[in-house]
Design a protein around this motif. Structure first.
Motif, PDB file in Angstrom:
ATOM      1  N   CYS A   1       0.814  -1.226   0.000  1.00 41.07           N
ATOM      2  CA  CYS A   1       0.000   0.000   0.000  1.00 41.07           C
ATOM      3  C   CYS A   1       0.844   1.270   0.000  1.00 41.07           C
ATOM      4  O   CYS A   1       0.345   2.335  -0.361  1.00 41.07           O
ATOM      5  CB  CYS A   1      -0.925   0.014   1.219  1.00 41.07           C
ATOM      6  N   LEU A   2       2.095   1.149   0.392  1.00 42.39           N
ATOM      7  CA  LEU A   2       2.970   2.310   0.494  1.00 42.39           C
ATOM      8  C   LEU A   2       3.081   3.002  -0.862  1.00 42.39           C
ATOM      9  O   LEU A   2       3.279   2.360  -1.890  1.00 42.39           O
ATOM     10  CB  LEU A   2       4.357   1.871   0.979  1.00 42.39           C
ATOM     11  N   ASP A   3       2.915   4.297  -0.867  1.00 46.51           N
ATOM     12  CA  ASP A   3       2.992   5.146  -2.066  1.00 46.51           C
ATOM     13  C   ASP A   3       1.841   4.926  -3.048  1.00 46.51           C
ATOM     14  O   ASP A   3       1.844   5.486  -4.129  1.00 46.51           O
ATOM     15  CB  ASP A   3       4.327   4.966  -2.804  1.00 46.51           C
ATOM     16  N   LYS A   4       0.850   4.118  -2.681  1.00 46.58           N
ATOM     17  CA  LYS A   4      -0.296   3.901  -3.573  1.00 46.58           C
ATOM     18  C   LYS A   4      -1.529   4.653  -3.095  1.00 46.58           C
ATOM     19  O   LYS A   4      -2.475   4.825  -3.850  1.00 46.58           O
ATOM     20  CB  LYS A   4      -0.599   2.420  -3.695  1.00 46.58           C
ATOM     21  N   ASN A   5      -1.542   5.074  -1.852  1.00 46.06           N
ATOM     22  CA  ASN A   5      -2.725   5.761  -1.324  1.00 46.06           C
ATOM     23  C   ASN A   5      -2.343   6.873  -0.348  1.00 46.06           C
ATOM     24  O   ASN A   5      -2.996   7.075   0.659  1.00 46.06           O
ATOM     25  CB  ASN A   5      -3.709   4.772  -0.699  1.00 46.06           C
ATOM     26  N   GLU A   6      -1.300   7.588  -0.693  1.00 48.61           N
ATOM     27  CA  GLU A   6      -0.858   8.714   0.131  1.00 48.61           C
ATOM     28  C   GLU A   6      -1.996   9.709   0.307  1.00 48.61           C
ATOM     29  O   GLU A   6      -2.718  10.027  -0.636  1.00 48.61           O
ATOM     30  CB  GLU A   6       0.325   9.399  -0.544  1.00 48.61           C
ATOM     31  N   GLY A   7      -2.176  10.165   1.537  1.00 55.93           N
ATOM     32  CA  GLY A   7      -3.248  11.105   1.843  1.00 55.93           C
ATOM     33  C   GLY A   7      -4.594  10.447   2.069  1.00 55.93           C
ATOM     34  O   GLY A   7      -5.607  11.138   2.231  1.00 55.93           O
ATOM     35  N   LEU A   8      -4.636   9.115   2.099  1.00 50.39           N
ATOM     36  CA  LEU A   8      -5.897   8.393   2.304  1.00 50.39           C
ATOM     37  C   LEU A   8      -6.537   8.840   3.616  1.00 50.39           C
ATOM     38  O   LEU A   8      -5.928   8.730   4.679  1.00 50.39           O
ATOM     39  CB  LEU A   8      -5.645   6.884   2.332  1.00 50.39           C
ATOM     40  N   PRO A   9      -7.746   9.372   3.569  1.00 49.92           N
ATOM     41  CA  PRO A   9      -8.405   9.786   4.801  1.00 49.92           C
ATOM     42  C   PRO A   9      -8.804   8.572   5.638  1.00 49.92           C
ATOM     43  O   PRO A   9      -9.319   7.580   5.099  1.00 49.92           O
ATOM     44  CB  PRO A   9      -9.636  10.556   4.320  1.00 49.92           C
ATOM     45  N   PHE A  10      -8.551   8.665   6.933  1.00 50.20           N
ATOM     46  CA  PHE A  10      -8.926   7.564   7.802  1.00 50.20           C
ATOM     47  C   PHE A  10      -9.276   8.086   9.186  1.00 50.20           C
ATOM     48  O   PHE A  10      -8.941   9.208   9.570  1.00 50.20           O
ATOM     49  CB  PHE A  10      -7.811   6.512   7.886  1.00 50.20           C
ATOM     50  N   ALA A  11      -9.970   7.235   9.914  1.00 51.89           N
ATOM     51  CA  ALA A  11     -10.295   7.484  11.313  1.00 51.89           C
ATOM     52  C   ALA A  11     -10.207   6.127  12.006  1.00 51.89           C
ATOM     53  O   ALA A  11     -10.155   5.082  11.351  1.00 51.89           O
ATOM     54  CB  ALA A  11     -11.699   8.065  11.443  1.00 51.89           C
ATOM     55  N   PHE A  12     -10.175   6.157  13.328  1.00 58.83           N
ATOM     56  CA  PHE A  12     -10.150   4.876  14.040  1.00 58.83           C
ATOM     57  C   PHE A  12     -10.794   4.987  15.402  1.00 58.83           C
ATOM     58  O   PHE A  12     -10.938   6.072  15.961  1.00 58.83           O
ATOM     59  CB  PHE A  12      -8.739   4.307  14.130  1.00 58.83           C
ATOM     60  N   TYR A  13     -11.208   3.809  15.886  1.00 63.73           N
ATOM     61  CA  TYR A  13     -11.753   3.726  17.233  1.00 63.73           C
ATOM     62  C   TYR A  13     -11.078   2.569  17.960  1.00 63.73           C
ATOM     63  O   TYR A  13     -10.618   1.608  17.344  1.00 63.73           O
ATOM     64  CB  TYR A  13     -13.277   3.591  17.225  1.00 63.73           C
ATOM     65  N   ILE A  14     -10.987   2.732  19.278  1.00 60.29           N
ATOM     66  CA  ILE A  14     -10.324   1.752  20.123  1.00 60.29           C
ATOM     67  C   ILE A  14     -11.259   1.392  21.270  1.00 60.29           C
ATOM     68  O   ILE A  14     -11.779   2.285  21.948  1.00 60.29           O
ATOM     69  CB  ILE A  14      -9.005   2.304  20.706  1.00 60.29           C
ATOM     70  N   ARG A  15     -11.443   0.126  21.486  1.00 63.29           N
ATOM     71  CA  ARG A  15     -12.144  -0.342  22.694  1.00 63.29           C
ATOM     72  C   ARG A  15     -11.054  -0.638  23.713  1.00 63.29           C
ATOM     73  O   ARG A  15     -10.372  -1.657  23.636  1.00 63.29           O
ATOM     74  CB  ARG A  15     -12.989  -1.584  22.381  1.00 63.29           C
ATOM     75  N   ALA A  16     -10.846   0.301  24.625  1.00 65.47           N
ATOM     76  CA  ALA A  16      -9.722   0.242  25.550  1.00 65.47           C
ATOM     77  C   ALA A  16     -10.193  -0.088  26.962  1.00 65.47           C
ATOM     78  O   ALA A  16     -10.977   0.658  27.537  1.00 65.47           O
ATOM     79  CB  ALA A  16      -8.980   1.577  25.555  1.00 65.47           C
ATOM     80  N   GLY A  17      -9.683  -1.160  27.499  1.00 60.39           N
ATOM     81  CA  GLY A  17      -9.964  -1.491  28.884  1.00 60.39           C
ATOM     82  C   GLY A  17      -9.224  -0.563  29.830  1.00 60.39           C
ATOM     83  O   GLY A  17      -9.629  -0.359  30.967  1.00 60.39           O
ATOM     84  N   HIS A  18      -8.125  -0.005  29.361  1.00 55.62           N
ATOM     85  CA  HIS A  18      -7.335   0.930  30.167  1.00 55.62           C
ATOM     86  C   HIS A  18      -7.427   2.315  29.545  1.00 55.62           C
ATOM     87  O   HIS A  18      -8.498   2.867  29.445  1.00 55.62           O
ATOM     88  CB  HIS A  18      -5.891   0.437  30.301  1.00 55.62           C
ATOM     89  N   ASP A  19      -6.313   2.855  29.040  1.00 61.27           N
ATOM     90  CA  ASP A  19      -6.371   4.225  28.513  1.00 61.27           C
ATOM     91  C   ASP A  19      -6.220   4.335  26.997  1.00 61.27           C
ATOM     92  O   ASP A  19      -6.466   5.385  26.435  1.00 61.27           O
ATOM     93  CB  ASP A  19      -5.363   5.124  29.219  1.00 61.27           C
ATOM     94  N   GLY A  20      -5.788   3.291  26.317  1.00 61.14           N
ATOM     95  CA  GLY A  20      -5.691   3.312  24.860  1.00 61.14           C
ATOM     96  C   GLY A  20      -4.488   4.045  24.300  1.00 61.14           C
ATOM     97  O   GLY A  20      -4.321   4.129  23.085  1.00 61.14           O
ATOM     98  N   THR A  21      -3.634   4.575  25.166  1.00 58.34           N
ATOM     99  CA  THR A  21      -2.504   5.396  24.716  1.00 58.34           C
ATOM    100  C   THR A  21      -1.552   4.650  23.802  1.00 58.34           C
ATOM    101  O   THR A  21      -1.173   5.154  22.741  1.00 58.34           O
ATOM    102  CB  THR A  21      -1.724   5.944  25.938  1.00 58.34           C
ATOM    103  N   GLY A  22      -1.128   3.462  24.197  1.00 64.35           N
ATOM    104  CA  GLY A  22      -0.185   2.691  23.382  1.00 64.35           C
ATOM    105  C   GLY A  22      -0.792   2.287  22.046  1.00 64.35           C
ATOM    106  O   GLY A  22      -0.117   2.311  21.011  1.00 64.35           O
ATOM    107  N   THR A  23      -2.062   1.926  22.064  1.00 65.58           N
ATOM    108  CA  THR A  23      -2.752   1.542  20.833  1.00 65.58           C
ATOM    109  C   THR A  23      -2.848   2.730  19.881  1.00 65.58           C
ATOM    110  O   THR A  23      -2.554   2.607  18.689  1.00 65.58           O
ATOM    111  CB  THR A  23      -4.153   1.003  21.168  1.00 65.58           C
ATOM    112  N   ARG A  24      -3.239   3.854  20.417  1.00 70.36           N
ATOM    113  CA  ARG A  24      -3.339   5.068  19.595  1.00 70.36           C
ATOM    114  C   ARG A  24      -1.983   5.418  18.988  1.00 70.36           C
ATOM    115  O   ARG A  24      -1.887   5.691  17.783  1.00 70.36           O
ATOM    116  CB  ARG A  24      -3.843   6.234  20.447  1.00 70.36           C
TER     117      ARG A  24
END
Length: 153
Positions: free
Chosen positions: A81-104
């Motif tokens: 995917c590298l260099d094939k979709n530069e600027g691809l808009p994305f968002a994400f969600y995390i189901r975090a039992g703790h704080d989600g910092t490392g995942t983010r």
């Protein structure tokens, strides 16, 4: 027609409800020009990502990191995917039992390398499961799909 790809690891009943809420929001009847596709991590291939106009990622927090199956998507798809979709808009969600910092941090680091464009603050659903997570996930799906349709992202 624009393509919104949702890639989510949903191993429990509650995370499945969250995924369904994202899909429901993105599939709102007022949004007519966005096709919504949802794939589990193991069924996601580079071609799916490269064909998308926007992506929503969903993962659980596992030992302070993203789920292994989500990491597997990046491991398999990063270079194709590298260099094939530069600027691809994305968002994400995390189901975090703790704080989600490392995942983010991990998701932001990998997607920065891909040169994707984060278009909304991450949704981090922390602590014990709350029914409000469902509404937040539906709003995330709706927001991204509507923004994609309107050409905002």
């Amino acid at each position: 027609m624009k393509r919104l790809l949702i890639i989510a690891h949903a191993p429990s009943k509650n995370t499945q409800k969250m995924l369904e809420a994202v899909i429901n929001g993105a599939s709102h009847p007022d949004i007519e020009n966005v096709e919504v596709f949802s794939l589990p991590p193991l069924e996601t291939h580079p071609e799916d990502i490269n064909a998308a106009d926007a992506i929503i990622l969903g993962t659980t927090e596992n030992l302070g990191y993203m789920a292994g199956l989500m990491k597997d998507v990046f491991d398999r798809c990063y270079y194709p995917c590298l260099d094939k979709n530069e600027g691809l808009p994305f968002a994400f969600y995390i189901r975090a039992g703790h704080d989600g910092t490392g995942t983010r941090r991990a998701i932001e680091c990998i997607t920065k390398g891909l040169r994707w464009r984060l278009v909304q603050d991450p949704l981090i659903c922390r602590g014990d499961f709350q029914t409000g997570f469902i509404d937040q996930c539906e709003e995330l799906g709706l927001s991204i799909a509507a923004s994609l349709e309107a050409g905002i992202i």
